[in-house]
Design a protein around this motif. Structure first.
Motif, PDB file in Angstrom:
ATOM      1  N   ASN A 143       0.793  -1.234   0.000  1.00  0.00           N
ATOM      2  CA  ASN A 143       0.000   0.000   0.000  1.00  0.00           C
ATOM      3  C   ASN A 143       0.824   1.282   0.000  1.00  0.00           C
ATOM      4  O   ASN A 143       0.315   2.342   0.346  1.00  0.00           O
ATOM      5  N   GLN A 144       2.092   1.185  -0.368  1.00  0.00           N
ATOM      6  CA  GLN A 144       2.942   2.369  -0.432  1.00  0.00           C
ATOM      7  C   GLN A 144       3.733   2.355  -1.735  1.00  0.00           C
ATOM      8  O   GLN A 144       4.068   1.289  -2.257  1.00  0.00           O
ATOM      9  N   VAL A 145       4.041   3.570  -2.242  1.00  0.00           N
ATOM     10  CA  VAL A 145       4.828   3.667  -3.471  1.00  0.00           C
ATOM     11  C   VAL A 145       6.179   3.020  -3.254  1.00  0.00           C
ATOM     12  O   VAL A 145       6.873   3.294  -2.271  1.00  0.00           O
ATOM     13  N   ASN A 146       6.531   2.140  -4.181  1.00  0.00           N
ATOM     14  CA  ASN A 146       7.828   1.477  -4.138  1.00  0.00           C
ATOM     15  C   ASN A 146       8.728   2.018  -5.245  1.00  0.00           C
ATOM     16  O   ASN A 146       9.909   2.239  -5.038  1.00  0.00           O
ATOM     17  N   SER A 147       8.150   2.205  -6.444  1.00  0.00           N
ATOM     18  CA  SER A 147       8.904   2.737  -7.585  1.00  0.00           C
ATOM     19  C   SER A 147       7.931   3.244  -8.615  1.00  0.00           C
ATOM     20  O   SER A 147       6.726   3.049  -8.500  1.00  0.00           O
ATOM     21  N   TRP A 148       8.457   3.892  -9.667  1.00  0.00           N
ATOM     22  CA  TRP A 148       7.603   4.419 -10.729  1.00  0.00           C
ATOM     23  C   TRP A 148       8.422   4.683 -11.970  1.00  0.00           C
ATOM     24  O   TRP A 148       9.655   4.716 -11.916  1.00  0.00           O
ATOM     25  N   LYS A 149       7.710   4.862 -13.055  1.00  0.00           N
ATOM     26  CA  LYS A 149       8.313   5.277 -14.313  1.00  0.00           C
ATOM     27  C   LYS A 149       7.540   6.508 -14.758  1.00  0.00           C
ATOM     28  O   LYS A 149       6.340   6.446 -15.045  1.00  0.00           O
ATOM     29  N   ALA A 150       8.237   7.639 -14.807  1.00  0.00           N
ATOM     30  CA  ALA A 150       7.606   8.905 -15.179  1.00  0.00           C
ATOM     31  C   ALA A 150       7.456   8.982 -16.694  1.00  0.00           C
ATOM     32  O   ALA A 150       8.151   8.277 -17.449  1.00  0.00           O
ATOM     33  N   PRO A 151       6.556   9.826 -17.180  1.00  0.00           N
ATOM     34  CA  PRO A 151       6.430  10.004 -18.630  1.00  0.00           C
ATOM     35  C   PRO A 151       7.699  10.628 -19.203  1.00  0.00           C
ATOM     36  O   PRO A 151       8.410  11.361 -18.521  1.00  0.00           O
ATOM     37  N   GLN A 152       7.978  10.288 -20.444  1.00  0.00           N
ATOM     38  CA  GLN A 152       9.155  10.817 -21.119  1.00  0.00           C
ATOM     39  C   GLN A 152       8.880  12.230 -21.620  1.00  0.00           C
ATOM     40  O   GLN A 152       7.775  12.539 -22.061  1.00  0.00           O
ATOM     41  N   ALA A 153       9.915  13.075 -21.576  1.00  0.00           N
ATOM     42  CA  ALA A 153       9.781  14.443 -22.105  1.00  0.00           C
ATOM     43  C   ALA A 153       9.590  14.369 -23.611  1.00  0.00           C
ATOM     44  O   ALA A 153      10.192  13.552 -24.311  1.00  0.00           O
ATOM     45  N   LYS A 154       8.699  15.211 -24.114  1.00  0.00           N
ATOM     46  CA  LYS A 154       8.399  15.170 -25.555  1.00  0.00           C
ATOM     47  C   LYS A 154       9.280  16.094 -26.336  1.00  0.00           C
ATOM     48  O   LYS A 154       9.797  17.034 -25.946  1.00  0.00           O
TER      49      LYS A 154
END
Length: 154
Positions: A143-154
Motif C-alpha cells: 500500500n505504499q509507493v515502491n517505484s515508478w516510471k515517469a512520462p518521457q519528455a516530448k
C-alpha cells in the motif's frame, strides 16, 4: 587417626557455616532479585515505550517539515493549475518529480490523478497510459509507493 578426624570435623564445620551464610544472606538476596525481575522488566518496557513514542513523534514532525520543503509555496498554485482536468491522470513531468517512495494511494491520486488502469495485488500497479509498462506507471508494495516510471519528455 585423630588427624584425619580433625580434618573431617573442620570440613564439616565449614560446610555448616557456608550453609548458614547461604541461608541467611545469599538465598534471600537471590529470592529478592527473582521477585523484582518483573518490576525491572516493566520499568524497561515503560522506558522503551516512551522512547518509541518520542521517535514516532519526531518522524511525524520531520515528515511535516519535508512536505513543506517538497513543494515551494509559489509552485503550489502552479501545480494546482497544471493538474489535469478532463483526463483524470497526469503526464505532467513536474508532478512526477514530486512523487516519493512511501506515498499512500491517496497522496498519489492527489498528485497524479486517477490512473487509466489499476492492476491490484500485493504488488499493485497504477498505469497512467494505455501502454502499461511501456508508459508511465506507479508500483505500490504493501500500500505504499515502491517505484515508478515517469512520462518521457516530448
Amino acid at each position: 587417626m585423630t588427624h584425619s578426624y580433625l580434618t573431617i570435623n573442620v570440613a564439616d564445620d565449614l560446610k555448616k557455616q557456608l550453609k548458614v551464610i547461604m541461608n541467611k544472606c545469599l538465598l534471600p538476596f537471590y529470592g529478592a532479585l527473582l521477585l523484582m525481575a518483573p518490576l525491572l522488566q516493566a520499568a524497561d518496557d515503560g522506558a522503551a515505550q516512551q522512547q518509541l513514542e518520542a521517535l514516532q513523534q519526531r518522524v511525524t514532525e520531520l515528515e511535516k517539515r519535508l512536505d513543506t520543503l517538497a513543494i515551494p509555496q509559489g509552485q503550489q498554485a502552479t501545480r494546482a493549475a497544471s493538474a489535469p482536468q478532463s483526463s483524470g491522470h497526469s503526464e505532467v513531468i513536474s508532478d512526477w518529480k514530486l512523487l516519493k517512495v512511501g506515498y499512500s494511494y491517496e497522496e498519489v491520486r492527489e498528485l497524479l490523478g486517477t490512473p487509466v488502469k489499476i492492476t491490484p495485488g500485493l504488488m499493485e500497479f497504477w498505469f497512467y497510459s494505455e501502454r502499461d509498462l511501456d508508459g508511465p506507471f506507479v508500483k505500490f508494495i504493501f500500500n505504499q509507493v515502491n517505484s515508478w516510471k515517469a512520462p518521457q519528455a516530448k
